[in-house]
Write an enzyme that holds these catalytic residues in place. Structure first.
Site, PDB file in Angstrom:
ATOM      1  N   TYR A 211       0.808 -12.434 105.061  1.00  0.00           N
ATOM      2  CA  TYR A 211       1.676 -12.296 106.229  1.00  0.00           C
ATOM      3  C   TYR A 211       2.787 -13.352 106.243  1.00  0.00           C
ATOM      4  CZ  TYR A 211      -1.899  -9.147 108.120  1.00  0.00           C
ATOM      5  OH  TYR A 211      -2.790  -8.121 108.306  1.00  0.00           O
TER       6      TYR A 211
ATOM      7  N   LYS B 270     -10.876 -10.586  96.767  1.00  0.00           N
ATOM      8  CA  LYS B 270     -10.650  -9.489  95.828  1.00  0.00           C
ATOM      9  C   LYS B 270     -10.413 -10.129  94.451  1.00  0.00           C
ATOM     10  CE  LYS B 270      -9.999  -5.053  95.014  1.00  0.00           C
ATOM     11  NZ  LYS B 270     -11.111  -4.080  95.041  1.00  0.00           N
TER      12      LYS B 270
ATOM     13  N   ASP C 284     -13.562  -4.586  99.414  1.00  0.00           N
ATOM     14  CA  ASP C 284     -13.899  -3.162  99.561  1.00  0.00           C
ATOM     15  C   ASP C 284     -15.392  -2.983  99.795  1.00  0.00           C
ATOM     16  OD1 ASP C 284     -14.003  -4.254  97.024  1.00  0.00           O
ATOM     17  OD2 ASP C 284     -13.452  -2.418  95.974  1.00  0.00           O
TER      18      ASP C 284
ATOM     19  N   ASP D 205      -8.051  -9.704 109.157  1.00  0.00           N
ATOM     20  CA  ASP D 205      -7.458  -8.870 110.202  1.00  0.00           C
ATOM     21  C   ASP D 205      -8.211  -7.546 110.279  1.00  0.00           C
ATOM     22  OD1 ASP D 205      -5.754  -7.833 112.051  1.00  0.00           O
ATOM     23  OD2 ASP D 205      -3.976  -7.795 110.781  1.00  0.00           O
TER      24      ASP D 205
ATOM     25  N   ASP E 172     -11.707  -6.491 113.046  1.00  0.00           N
ATOM     26  CA  ASP E 172     -11.654  -5.333 113.947  1.00  0.00           C
ATOM     27  C   ASP E 172     -12.799  -4.365 113.653  1.00  0.00           C
ATOM     28  OD1 ASP E 172      -9.524  -6.196 115.376  1.00  0.00           O
ATOM     29  OD2 ASP E 172      -8.186  -4.539 114.870  1.00  0.00           O
TER      30      ASP E 172
END
Ligand code: NAD
Length: 362
Positions: free
Chosen positions: A143, A194, A226, A250, A254
């Site tokens: 970001y 990852k 994943d 992020d 959620d």
């Protein structure tokens, strides 16, 4: 002499002032019981600040927050300010607050409340007993990494670019929060990356592995993002504390939150370096659709106040007491509209607050 903790209150917009009132009354009750002293000062942020001063984060508000021991925020935003230019919108105030306080770690618990288990969309046996903390890096990664932007290529096509980058210092400080948080919980830390594809993730994994030797009481494991997403919905009980970068965090925070199924119950904490004030706030927004109608569920705000006690002021017993009072009012059958089911006691925000105070005093 009893230490006085300075707490800046940011009620913000919509249901903010209603739910903040309940949380402050609960904190005052806690102060009496634990011989703590709180000095509250209220400041403007978001739409309320725009209306009063023309900007979403007045300098005075940031100054007050920086001078305090912890900041309790309710929520910001609403229809009224939706069409302002980005720089003047309520959300910009929140981003400025996070940057101004140097908040680089975001803690989002996903705890199944036994009384609300049927609010989850997953099967009871999958979610029963889930108690996860997601620690997300908040100020680095893709970001913020440079270069970023939409560029023109030599052929005249457009090319969108973001850069996922972490320095060792950035990884180490969030890793430390991860280990320390796991240490206060179930002593298991799962780092999500990852590393099979991304170099930045390989560095992340190497640093976490190196740091593990400083925390022999915490069991460190690694998962690719994943797989972590799959495991979160397949068998969430395997997790205690997760630590991960900004983008993965992020998404996963959620997903983890929704295991619980009830947005009016979810608190969060954002922390900077030790000794600086943290920001504690519910995950939900300002709910303008029910603002001013005494319909809001104040419990996420109250649980945010509990996180403030635990992670902001290092008062774990006071935090536990507040969390237990929340459990108790739910056990007694009190429900605001968002978590109501048949046969239980439907209450508004204020009555829920009164039930909570009674539970705290009992
Ligand atoms: P929201 O979380 O405010 O509301 C979503 C739905 O959940 C609404 O139906 C609302 O009534 C309900 N809800 C939320 N909190 C509740 C509570 N405590 N008790 C009962 N019901 C509750 O999200 P939204 O509608 O997408 O956004 C509304 C405004 O909030 C927007 O301006 C948005 O930008 C802002 N927002 C702010 C924050 C923040 O302050 N951190 C976060 C998200 C959204």
């Amino acid at each position: 002499m009893t230490q006085t903790y300075r707490i800046t209150l940011l009620p913000g917009d919509g249901i903010g002032p209603e739910i903040m009132r309940v949380a402050v009354e609960a904190l005052e009750a806690i102060a009496r019981q634990f011989d703590l002293r709180f000095s509250f000062n209220e400041a403007l942020v978001g739409g309320a600040a725009i209306d009063a001063t023309g900007e979403p984060l007045p300098a005075d508000t940031l100054e007050q927050c920086c001078q305090s021991d912890a900041v309790l925020l309710a929520a910001i935003g609403g229809y009224k300010w939706d069409n302002l230019p980005r720089a003047q919108r309520p959300e910009t105030g929140l981003l400025g607050l996070r940057a101004g306080l140097g908040l680089f770690a975001n803690l989002r618990p996903a705890t199944i409340v036994p009384q609300l288990i049927d609010a989850s969309t997953l099967k009871r046996e999958v979610v029963e007993g889930v108690d996860i903390m997601v620690v997300r890096e908040l100020t680095g990664g893709i970001y913020f990494g440079q270069p970023k932007g939409i560029f023109q290529t030599e052929t005249g096509a457009q090319r969108g670019v973001n850069t996922m980058a972490y320095t060792t210092a950035e990884i180490d400080r969030i890793a430390k929060v991860g280990f320390e948080t796991a240490r206060q919980r179930g002593h298991r830390l799962c780092s999500v990356d990852k590393a099979n594809v991304l170099d930045v993730s390989q560095l992340w994994r190497d640093r976490l592995t190196q740091m593990a030797s400083q925390y022999p009481d915490v069991e460190l494991s690694h998962l690719y993002v994943d797989n972590a997403a799959m495991q979160l919905v397949r068998a969430p009980k395997q997790f205690d504390t997760l630590v991960t970068g900004n983008l993965f965090g992020d998404i996963l925070s959620d997903a983890a939150a929704m295991l619980t199924g009830s947005i009016g119950m979810l608190p969060s904490a954002s922390l900077g370096v030790a000794g600086t004030p943290g920001l504690f706030e519910p995950v939900h927004g300002s709910a303008p659709d029910i603002a001013g109608q005494d319909k809001a569920n104040p419990l996420a705000q109250v649980l945010s106040a509990a996180m403030l006690l635990r992670y902001g002021l290092n008062q774990p017993q006071a935090a536990t007491k507040l969390e237990m009072a929340v459990t108790q009012v739910l056990e007694q059958g009190y429900r605001t509209g968002d978590i109501m089911s048949a046969g239980l006691k439907s209450v508004g925000c204020r009555a829920m607050g009164e039930a909570l105070l009674a539970a705290l005093d009992a």
